[in-house]
Motif scaffolding. Structure first.
Motif, PDB file in Angstrom:
ATOM      1  N   VAL A  30       0.778  -1.308  -0.084  1.00  0.00           N
ATOM      2  CA  VAL A  30      -0.026  -0.009   0.244  1.00  0.00           C
ATOM      3  C   VAL A  30       1.071   1.301   0.016  1.00  0.00           C
ATOM      4  N   ILE A  31       2.002   1.225   0.894  1.00  0.00           N
ATOM      5  CA  ILE A  31       2.953   2.385   0.774  1.00  0.00           C
ATOM      6  C   ILE A  31       3.468   2.481  -0.478  1.00  0.00           C
ATOM      7  N   LEU A  32       3.926   1.616  -1.286  1.00  0.00           N
ATOM      8  CA  LEU A  32       4.494   1.767  -2.731  1.00  0.00           C
ATOM      9  C   LEU A  32       3.239   2.389  -3.728  1.00  0.00           C
ATOM     10  N   VAL A  33       1.845   1.633  -3.482  1.00  0.00           N
ATOM     11  CA  VAL A  33       0.879   2.561  -4.279  1.00  0.00           C
ATOM     12  C   VAL A  33       0.872   3.839  -3.927  1.00  0.00           C
ATOM     13  N   LEU A  34       0.665   4.218  -2.801  1.00  0.00           N
ATOM     14  CA  LEU A  34       0.456   5.716  -2.468  1.00  0.00           C
ATOM     15  C   LEU A  34       1.825   6.521  -2.890  1.00  0.00           C
ATOM     16  N   ALA A  35       2.809   5.887  -3.081  1.00  0.00           N
ATOM     17  CA  ALA A  35       4.076   6.938  -3.233  1.00  0.00           C
ATOM     18  C   ALA A  35       3.975   6.995  -4.711  1.00  0.00           C
ATOM     19  N   VAL A  36       3.658   5.790  -5.627  1.00  0.00           N
ATOM     20  CA  VAL A  36       3.644   6.000  -6.913  1.00  0.00           C
ATOM     21  C   VAL A  36       2.563   6.801  -7.373  1.00  0.00           C
ATOM     22  N   GLN A  37       1.362   6.895  -6.943  1.00  0.00           N
ATOM     23  CA  GLN A  37       0.309   7.412  -7.470  1.00  0.00           C
ATOM     24  C   GLN A  37       0.415   9.115  -6.965  1.00  0.00           C
ATOM     25  N   ALA A  38       1.229   9.271  -5.796  1.00  0.00           N
ATOM     26  CA  ALA A  38       1.334  10.656  -5.419  1.00  0.00           C
ATOM     27  C   ALA A  38       2.194  11.381  -6.535  1.00  0.00           C
ATOM     28  N   VAL A  39       3.269  10.632  -7.085  1.00  0.00           N
ATOM     29  CA  VAL A  39       4.163  11.076  -7.895  1.00  0.00           C
ATOM     30  C   VAL A  39       3.382  11.517  -9.220  1.00  0.00           C
ATOM     31  N   VAL A  40       2.458  10.615  -9.641  1.00  0.00           N
ATOM     32  CA  VAL A  40       1.802  10.976 -10.984  1.00  0.00           C
ATOM     33  C   VAL A  40       0.811  12.097 -10.597  1.00  0.00           C
ATOM     34  N   PHE A  41       0.351  12.095  -9.584  1.00  0.00           N
ATOM     35  CA  PHE A  41      -0.569  13.461  -9.303  1.00  0.00           C
ATOM     36  C   PHE A  41       0.117  14.791  -9.385  1.00  0.00           C
ATOM     37  N   TRP A  42       1.392  14.574  -8.985  1.00  0.00           N
ATOM     38  CA  TRP A  42       2.171  15.778  -9.048  1.00  0.00           C
ATOM     39  C   TRP A  42       2.502  16.207 -10.548  1.00  0.00           C
ATOM     40  N   TRP A  43       2.869  15.051 -11.109  1.00  0.00           N
ATOM     41  CA  TRP A  43       3.268  15.074 -12.538  1.00  0.00           C
ATOM     42  C   TRP A  43       2.066  15.892 -13.563  1.00  0.00           C
ATOM     43  N   THR A  44       0.762  15.440 -13.067  1.00  0.00           N
ATOM     44  CA  THR A  44      -0.401  15.761 -13.996  1.00  0.00           C
ATOM     45  C   THR A  44      -0.849  16.970 -13.571  1.00  0.00           C
TER      46      THR A  44
END
Length: 605
Positions: A30-44
């Motif tokens: 779950v931690i990995l999912v949150l970290a990856v998705q946070a980076v995508v949100f910042w990128w978009t």
């Protein structure tokens, strides 16, 4: 929401198994999912979105972030544990769940913000009918819904495919021709015209229909006004006479125009006047390396200087007070500035006033043009553009004759000079200083009467920006000696102009504001012409610009007559000036009314 979407997706997937398994609420995965998705949100850029204005582009951004996040999460978890604990269905369902969880609160918040003011509104909204169900109408309704001062009850549009359709839940009620009936049926209190790209003919038709309803009406600004900064998008304003009588926009070759002016040293004579000041704005906008303005009026020079320095602080400006007809002033100016392009806009233009001022008309309009043209020739100017008028064609006035003399001199000098001398003719300019539009506006404001010289008198009209853009286009097209004129459409009856301006103020011509006919003034024509029959006008590479062939004249005779005119001006010998004009313009008919205008001053007691 990411955590909730991931856990919810797991719960849905495990609930379908014969033996449901417990959901791991938190862990390394779950931690990995949150970290990856946070980076995508910042990128978009999703963190920067304003919920108050959430719309389709924001929803698309959420979809993009959800799909991209699912792909990166799959790659990350594959590298972490080869997706040993992640069902494949989770990776497919997760983006959809995330889009719903992120999009629904945003749309709900915007709906609440857009509608909550209705609960506290104490005064009733004004019922409005929008004319035009295109993009401008849709954007206007969105803005009006936020303000809650207006309640849009329907659209009117001539597109048959829109009949019965709805925009933001508001129906398209019918065609334009049914506007009076529709406005009455829906009890509209105001009409809003949302047709910024409509033709002037269509705009006149719409305004006539609006006037027939007896309701107040407003319009959104034209696209050209928005782009130029004269108006803001969706700003409601009263319909101006320029919206009805200004001609349809002319497409110009801005690439060629920029190539002819960018980085050039430009001189504008009469740069404080209506045409001259707009020319200065256009030249500054097109990136001239320097701009020099020669202006006789100190106040006009001050005004245009303040405007140019505020809007184009990096432009090199040289402001000169002086008379374009003063040879010493021109010689010093050209030697100091070394202009590459000259726009000669300095002139007198008031027909009745100049009819009794022969000496001043010739001195300022003809001889001053010769002075500037000779200086341009001596100092190797690349191009000089003379601003002329349709009144120079078959002139019947002193003003028209003086401008025709200026045209003749520049046309004939062009064949003997390396400088390209170009003449540009156009008709009346809407809202220029001394024109009929501000006169009518003042008379209507004073309660009338509005004075028209003749019930059948007609004139061509164009806007100030369009006139100046034609001048800039001609500067690029011309090779030297040409006269350019714009296809100005159909002439407008001045009586119709007066009546339309009265109606735009909510008054009725003949009842609230009287129109009186004063008779043609000295030197005035019933109609204007753009070309002389002997000029054999033809089309150019630009569909709306025509070219007149120059009429040649013996150079020795021309210079001799201009020399006699110069001496006559010095001696104040108007009879000699008449002979010079008659020699150069044998078709020009002198009238008995060509007498000096007498102005009487009353001393205050």
């Amino acid at each position: 929401m990411v955590w909730m979407a991931w856990i919810l997706t797991y719960a849905i997937r495990y609930s379908l198994l014969p033996e449901p398994q417990p959901v791991i609420w938190f862990g390394p995965e779950v931690i990995l999912v949150l970290a990856v998705q946070a980076v995508v949100f910042w990128w978009t850029g999703l963190y920067k979105g304003l919920w108050r204005f959430a719309s389709l582009p924001d929803l698309w951004n959420i979809v993009r972030a959800g799909i991209s996040g699912a792909l990166l999460i799959a790659i990350t978890l594959f590298l972490y544990n080869r997706l040993a604990t992640v069902p494949r269905a989770v990776l497919l369902i997760y983006p959809a769940a995330l889009v719903v969880l992120l999009g629904a609160p945003r749309l709900a918040y915007r709906f609440w913000k857009d509608s909550r003011l209705d609960l506290f509104q104490t005064s009733p909204s004004q019922r409005v009918l929008v004319i035009g169900a295109g993009r401008a109408g849709e954007a206007l309704v969105r803005d009006l819904k936020r303000e809650n001062r207006y309640r849009v009850v329907g659209f009117v549009d001539d597109n048959p495919q829109l009949r019965g359709a709805k925009l933001h839940g508001i129906p398209v009620l019918g065609m334009l021709d049914k506007l009076p009936e529709i406005a009455s049926e829906v009890a509209a209190g105001m009409l809003l015209i949302a047709m910024p790209s409509s033709t002037n003919a269509l705009m006149r038709k719409v305004v006539e229909l609006c006037e027939s309803t007896g309701l107040p009406f407003r319009t959104v600004p034209r696209l050209d006004d928005v782009v130029s900064g004269r108006s803001q998008f969706n700003e409601l304003k009263e319909v101006a006479i320029e919206d009805l009588l200004g001609r349809d926009p002319v497409t110009l070759d801005w690439t060629a125009i920029r190539s002819g002016l960018t980085g050039k040293r430009v001189l504008v004579t009469g740069g404080g006047g209506s045409i001259g000041s707009e020319l200065c704005r256009q030249v500054a906008r097109l990136g001239a390396s320097s701009l020099t303005i020669l202006e006789l009026s100190e106040f006009n020079l001050y005004k245009i200087e303040q405007e140019l320095r505020a809007n184009w602080p990096d432009l090199l400006l040289d402001m000169r007070i002086g008379n374009a007809g003063d040879a010493a002033t021109c010689e010093r100016l050209f030697a100091d500035v070394r202009p590459q392009v000259v726009f000669h806009a300095a002139a007198y233009k008031h027909v009745p006033l100049l009819q009794g001022q022969l000496r001043e008309a010739v001195r300022n309009n003809a001889l001053a043009t010769r002075t500037v043209a000779d200086a341009a020739d001596r100092h190797g100017v690349e191009c000089m553009v003379l601003i002329s008028t349709d009144k120079a064609v078959n002139p019947t006035s002193v003003m028209g004759a003086s401008k025709r003399l200026a045209e003749i001199y520049c046309q004939n000098l062009a064949s003997r000079s390396r400088t390209r001398f170009i003449t540009v003719r156009f008709g009346n300019v809407l809202d220029s200083a001394g024109s009929v539009v501000p006169l009518f506006r003042d008379q209507i404001r004073a309660g009338g009467p509005v004075t028209v010289t003749h019930p059948e008198i007609t004139r061509y009209f164009m806007t100030i920006p369009e006139a100046c853009q034609l001048i800039l286009q001609a500067e690029v097209l011309g090779e030297g000696g040409e006269i350019f004129a714009l296809d100005m459409g159909e002439p407008i009856r001045i009586r119709d102009l007066a009546e339309q301006m009265i109606r735009l103020t909510g008054k009725v011509p003949g009842r609230d504001i009287q129109i009186i006919y004063t008779g043609l003034r000295p030197g005035e024509k019933l109609f204007e012409e753009l070309f002389h029959p002997l000029e054999n006008y033809r089309s150019t590479s630009h569909a709306k610009i025509f070219l007149a062939q120059p009429r040649s004249m013996g150079w020795e005779m021309l210079t001799a007559q201009f020399g006699r005119a110069t001496q006559a001006v010095h001696d104040f010998d108007e009879e000699a000036l008449r002979r010079c004009i008659s020699s150069l313009l044998p078709d020009f008919a002198w009238r008995e009314t060509d007498e000096p205008t007498v102005v009487a001053f009353a001393r205050n007691k």
